[in-house]
Design an enzyme around this catalytic site. Structure first.
Site, PDB file in Angstrom:
ATOM      1  N   LYS A 118       2.774   3.900  21.622  1.00 22.48           N
ATOM      2  CA  LYS A 118       3.655   3.974  20.482  1.00 22.48           C
ATOM      3  C   LYS A 118       5.149   4.228  21.157  1.00 22.48           C
ATOM      4  O   LYS A 118       5.197   4.910  22.027  1.00 22.48           O
ATOM      5  CB  LYS A 118       3.206   5.004  19.637  1.00 22.48           C
ATOM      6  CG  LYS A 118       3.543   5.044  18.257  1.00 22.48           C
ATOM      7  CD  LYS A 118       2.550   4.076  17.523  1.00 22.48           C
ATOM      8  CE  LYS A 118       3.157   3.818  16.179  1.00 22.48           C
ATOM      9  NZ  LYS A 118       2.292   3.092  15.238  1.00 22.48           N
ATOM     10  N   ASP A 158       6.338  -0.307  12.806  1.00 21.17           N
ATOM     11  CA  ASP A 158       5.642   0.802  12.055  1.00 21.17           C
ATOM     12  C   ASP A 158       6.276   0.914  11.055  1.00 21.17           C
ATOM     13  O   ASP A 158       7.576   0.290  10.347  1.00 21.17           O
ATOM     14  CB  ASP A 158       5.356   1.699  13.174  1.00 21.17           C
ATOM     15  CG  ASP A 158       4.334   2.881  12.534  1.00 21.17           C
ATOM     16  OD1 ASP A 158       3.312   2.920  12.440  1.00 21.17           O
ATOM     17  OD2 ASP A 158       5.041   3.892  12.363  1.00 21.17           O
TER      18      ASP A 158
HETATM   19  P1  NDP Z   1       7.001   1.140   5.815  1.00 24.83           P
HETATM   20  O1  NDP Z   1       8.331   1.688   6.569  1.00 24.83           O
HETATM   21  O2  NDP Z   1       7.140  -0.271   5.494  1.00 24.83           O
HETATM   22  O3  NDP Z   1       6.699   2.049   4.568  1.00 24.83           O
HETATM   23  C1  NDP Z   1       6.585   3.334   4.729  1.00 24.83           C
HETATM   24  C2  NDP Z   1       6.354   4.145   3.331  1.00 24.83           C
HETATM   25  O4  NDP Z   1       6.112   5.168   3.317  1.00 24.83           O
HETATM   26  C3  NDP Z   1       7.610   3.958   2.596  1.00 24.83           C
HETATM   27  O5  NDP Z   1       7.395   3.983   1.184  1.00 24.83           O
HETATM   28  C4  NDP Z   1       8.326   5.325   2.797  1.00 24.83           C
HETATM   29  O6  NDP Z   1       9.000   5.738   1.597  1.00 24.83           O
HETATM   30  C5  NDP Z   1       7.048   6.148   2.869  1.00 24.83           C
HETATM   31  N1  NDP Z   1       7.273   7.465   3.640  1.00 24.83           N
HETATM   32  C6  NDP Z   1       7.378   7.396   4.964  1.00 24.83           C
HETATM   33  N2  NDP Z   1       7.529   8.678   5.284  1.00 24.83           N
HETATM   34  C7  NDP Z   1       7.407   9.276   4.361  1.00 24.83           C
HETATM   35  C8  NDP Z   1       7.303  10.709   4.267  1.00 24.83           C
HETATM   36  N3  NDP Z   1       7.706  11.571   4.970  1.00 24.83           N
HETATM   37  N4  NDP Z   1       6.900  11.229   2.930  1.00 24.83           N
HETATM   38  C9  NDP Z   1       6.850  10.500   1.958  1.00 24.83           C
HETATM   39  N5  NDP Z   1       6.880   8.954   1.977  1.00 24.83           N
HETATM   40  C10 NDP Z   1       7.285   8.487   3.251  1.00 24.83           C
HETATM   41  O7  NDP Z   1       5.827   1.511   6.961  1.00 24.83           O
HETATM   42  P2  NDP Z   1       4.369   0.826   7.051  1.00 24.83           P
HETATM   43  O8  NDP Z   1       3.890   0.627   5.585  1.00 24.83           O
HETATM   44  O9  NDP Z   1       4.328  -0.176   7.966  1.00 24.83           O
HETATM   45  O10 NDP Z   1       3.634   2.098   7.685  1.00 24.83           O
HETATM   46  C11 NDP Z   1       2.796   3.133   6.525  1.00 24.83           C
HETATM   47  C12 NDP Z   1       1.971   3.879   7.327  1.00 24.83           C
HETATM   48  O11 NDP Z   1       0.979   2.952   7.852  1.00 24.83           O
HETATM   49  C13 NDP Z   1       2.228   4.545   8.676  1.00 24.83           C
HETATM   50  O12 NDP Z   1       1.617   5.869   8.801  1.00 24.83           O
HETATM   51  C14 NDP Z   1       1.876   3.836   9.669  1.00 24.83           C
HETATM   52  O13 NDP Z   1       1.789   4.518  11.090  1.00 24.83           O
HETATM   53  C15 NDP Z   1       0.727   3.104   9.334  1.00 24.83           C
HETATM   54  N6  NDP Z   1       0.388   1.996   9.824  1.00 24.83           N
HETATM   55  C16 NDP Z   1       1.256   0.795  10.034  1.00 24.83           C
HETATM   56  C17 NDP Z   1       0.725  -0.586  10.408  1.00 24.83           C
HETATM   57  C18 NDP Z   1       1.470  -1.682  10.263  1.00 24.83           C
HETATM   58  O14 NDP Z   1       1.076  -2.842  10.657  1.00 24.83           O
HETATM   59  N7  NDP Z   1       2.755  -1.713   9.683  1.00 24.83           N
HETATM   60  C19 NDP Z   1      -0.331  -0.770  11.306  1.00 24.83           C
HETATM   61  C20 NDP Z   1      -1.217   0.563  11.317  1.00 24.83           C
HETATM   62  C21 NDP Z   1      -0.695   1.819  10.477  1.00 24.83           C
HETATM   63  P3  NDP Z   1      10.760   5.844   2.074  1.00 24.83           P
HETATM   64  O15 NDP Z   1      10.962   4.340   1.976  1.00 24.83           O
HETATM   65  O16 NDP Z   1      11.246   6.535   1.018  1.00 24.83           O
HETATM   66  O17 NDP Z   1      10.808   6.383   3.204  1.00 24.83           O
END
Ligand code: NDP
Length: 438
Positions: A118, A158
Site C-alpha cells: 500500500k 484508493d
Molecule cells: P474515494 O476517494 O473515491 O471516496 C472516499 C469517500 O469516503 C468520500 O466520500 C470521502 O469523503 C469519504 N471519506 C474519506 N475519508 C473520510 C473520513 N476520514 N471521514 C469521513 N468520510 C471520509 O475512495 P474509495 O471509494 O476508493 O475508497 C473508500 C474505501 O474503500 C476506503 O476505505 C478504501 O480503502 C476502500 N477500498 C477501495 C477500493 C477501490 O477499489 N477503490 C478497493 C478496496 C477497498 P470526502 O470526499 O469528504 O473526503
C-alpha cells in the site's frame, strides 16, 4: 503483540489490524508446528520494505509545496506486491502499514497470485485544480517509479486516487522509463485498463452480501440499505443495490450524511456521480437538489434504520455505539466496502447479535481481483469484455465467500466471516513462506 507494538510505536491502526488477524490465526499456528517454527506471523508483521520520500511540486500560484510519499511493500511471498495508493491528509506510515498488512490476506483470498502493499501521500486533492493534481502525481512518480514494475509492485487507486490520478501517474512512469506496460491498475480503457475495474469493489461488496444472505435463505430484493461515503466504492455499491431491487437510503462524506427514504434511484445516483467525479462538490448539495432528502451535518449514517449496511468511506468509521444502533434498527447484514471500517467494539456487537458480518478483506476484494485480471490482460496484450469480467468477479466473490464459510463455521452453524477470511488468507501465504525457507 508486545513486539509489534514496541517495533511500531504509535501506529495504532497497524496494531489493530495485526491483533485482529493474530486472534483468528493463533489456534492455527498452535496446531501447525511448521508455522510456529518458521515464525510466519511474526515475519508477516514486519514489512519487507518501507519506502518514504519527499514530494516537491509547484502549485497554481507558483509556490513550492512539500508532501510526504510512501510505499509499504509488506509481502511478495505469493506474487508481486499489489495494493492501492491513498492521497488524503490523514495518511501516515501507521495507516499505510495497516492497509498493506490487510492487503496481504485480501489478495491471498482472491486466489490470484498477488502479494500485498500500500502507498500514498498526505496530499489533499480537495480544492486542487487538475493542473495541481497532475504536477503532484508527476512529482510523486519521480521517486516511486524506481520501486515498481509489472512483476515487482503494481499500485492501484484508493481514497483520493481514481482514474484521473492513475492516468497522470501512468503518464509520468511511461516518460521516465520509456515502457508502456501494466505497472498500475485502474487505468482508463485507452491506457490498457480493464472493463469493470471502477465498478468492481462496490459490485463485489454487494455480491458478497448476496452470498451471505443466501446462507439464511434470504436475498437483496426489497431490502433497505445504508451506505457511507460517496466516492468510487459507495457509488457502485448503490448502483448494484438498485439493480438487485434493494433501496439505498444514505450516502455521506467527511462533512455529513444525506438521508433519502425514497431511495437513491439511478437518476439520483447519476447526479451524485457528476457531483463527486465531475464538479467534486459536497454531498450536502443532494438535500437541496432532491425534495424529501435531509442532510445530517457531521453525522454518520448508522442511526438510520436499515436491513443492510455498507460502510464504504474509511477505517474506524463505525464504532460500538453505531453498531448497537444498527442492530437495534433491524440491520441483519453488514458488508464492508471500506478497509477496517468497523472498530473491534463494533465487531463484538455484530458477533453478539449473530448478524451476518462480512469484513472488508473478504467483502471488498472484488476491486483487487479485477486489478489482478487487468494485470493478466496487460501481460497478454488482450482485453476481456464486460460480461466476461463480471462473470469472473462473481465467481471470485463466491469462492471467497465459500472459503470464509469453510474456515469460519462454528459448532452451532454460525459463520464467523472474519475468522474464516483471516485463516483462509493466512494459510496460503504461510505455506508459501514455509516452502521458500528463511
Ligand atoms: P474515494 O476517494 O473515491 O471516496 C472516499 C469517500 O469516503 C468520500 O466520500 C470521502 O469523503 C469519504 N471519506 C474519506 N475519508 C473520510 C473520513 N476520514 N471521514 C469521513 N468520510 C471520509 O475512495 P474509495 O471509494 O476508493 O475508497 C473508500 C474505501 O474503500 C476506503 O476505505 C478504501 O480503502 C476502500 N477500498 C477501495 C477500493 C477501490 O477499489 N477503490 C478497493 C478496496 C477497498 P470526502 O470526499 O469528504 O473526503
Amino acid at each position: 503483540m508486545e513486539t509489534v507494538v514496541a517495533g511500531s510505536p504509535g501506529e495504532k491502526e497497524f496494531h489493530q489490524a495485526v491483533r485482529e488477524v493474530a486472534r483468528s490465526v493463533m489456534p492455527v499456528i498452535a496446531a501447525n508446528k511448521a508455522y510456529a517454527e518458521a515464525r510466519v506471523l511474526e515475519r508477516l508483521a514486519v514489512p519487507d520494505r518501507v519506502i518514504a520520500f519527499r514530494v516537491t511540486w509547484v502549485d497554481d500560484r507558483g509556490a513550492i509545496q512539500i508532501n510526504r510519499g510512501y510505499r509499504v511493500q509488506m509481502s511478495n511471498a505469493i506474487g508481486p506486491y499489489k495494493g492501492g495508493l491513498r492521497f488524503h491528509p490523514s495518511v501516515n506510515l501507521g495507516v499505510l502499514k495497516f492497509l498493506a498488512f490487510e492487503q496481504v490476506f485480501k489478495n491471498s483470498l482472491t486466489t490470484l497470485p498477488m502479494g500485498g502493499a500500500k502507498g500514498g501521500s498526505d496530499f489533499d486533492p480537495h480544492g486542487r485544480s487538475d493542473g495541481e493534481v497532475m504536477r503532484f502525481c508527476q512529482a510523486f512518480m519521480n521517486e516511486l517509479f524506481r520501486h515498481i514494475g509489472p512483476d515487482v509492485d503494481v499500485p492501484a487507486g484508493d481514497i483520493g486516487v481514481g482514474g484521473r490520478e492513475i492516468g497522470y501517474l501512468f503518464g509520468q512512469y511511461r516518460r521516465l522509463t520509456n515502457r508502456f506496460h501494466g505497472v498500475l491498475t485502474g487505468k482508463g480503457l485507452n491506457l490498457g485498463g480493464s472493463r469493470l475495474r471502477p465498478e468492481a469493489t462496490g459490485y463485489g461488496t454487494v455480491y458478497f452480501a448476496q452470498e451471505m444472505l443466501a446462507t439464511r435463505g434470504d436475498a437483496l430484493a426489497g431490502k433497505t440499505a445504508t451506505v457511507s461515503g460517496s466516492g468510487n466504492v459507495a457509488q457502485y455499491t448503490v448502483e448494484k443495490l438498485n439493480e438487485f431491487g434493494a433501496k439505498a437510503v444514505t450516502l455521506s462524506d467527511s462533512g455529513g450524511t444525506i438521508v433519502d427514504r425514497e431511495g437513491i434511484v439511478p437518476e439520483k445516483l447519476a447526479w451524485v456521480k457528476e457531483l463527486k467525479n465531475g464538479r467534486r462538490g459536497r454531498i450536502q448539495e443532494y438535500a437541496d437538489q432532491f425534495k424529501g432528502a435531509t442532510y445530517l451535518a457531521g453525522r454518520r449514517p448508522w442511526s438510520v434504520p436499515c436491513d443492510l449496511a455498507f460502510p464504504s468511506a474509511t477505517q474506524n468509521e463505525l464504532d460500538g455505539e453505531d453498531a448497537g444502533a444498527l442492530v437495534k434498527g433491524g440491520c441483519l447484514c453488514v458488508s464492508e466496502g471500506a478497509n477496517m471500517p468497523s472498530t473491534p467494539e463494533a465487531i463484538d456487537v455484530f458477533r453478539e447479535a449473530r448478524i451476518l458480518y462480512g469484513p472488508g478483506k473478504a467483502a471488498n476484494a472484488g476491486g483487487v481481483a479485477v486489478s489482478g485480471l487487468e494485470m493478466t490482460q496487460n501481460a497478454g496484450c488482450m482485453r476481456r469484455g464486460r460480461d466476461d469480467v463480471d462473470r469472473q468477479l462473481q465467481s471470485i466473490m463466491k469462492s471467497i465467500h465459500a472459503n470464509c464459510v469453510r474456515f469460519g463455521r462454528e459448532d452451532d452453524g454460525f459463520v464467523d466471516y472474519l475468522k474464516g477470511a483471516n485463516i483462509a488468507g493466512f494459510t496460503k501465504v504461510a505455506d508459501a513462506i514455509v516452502e521458500q525457507g528463511v
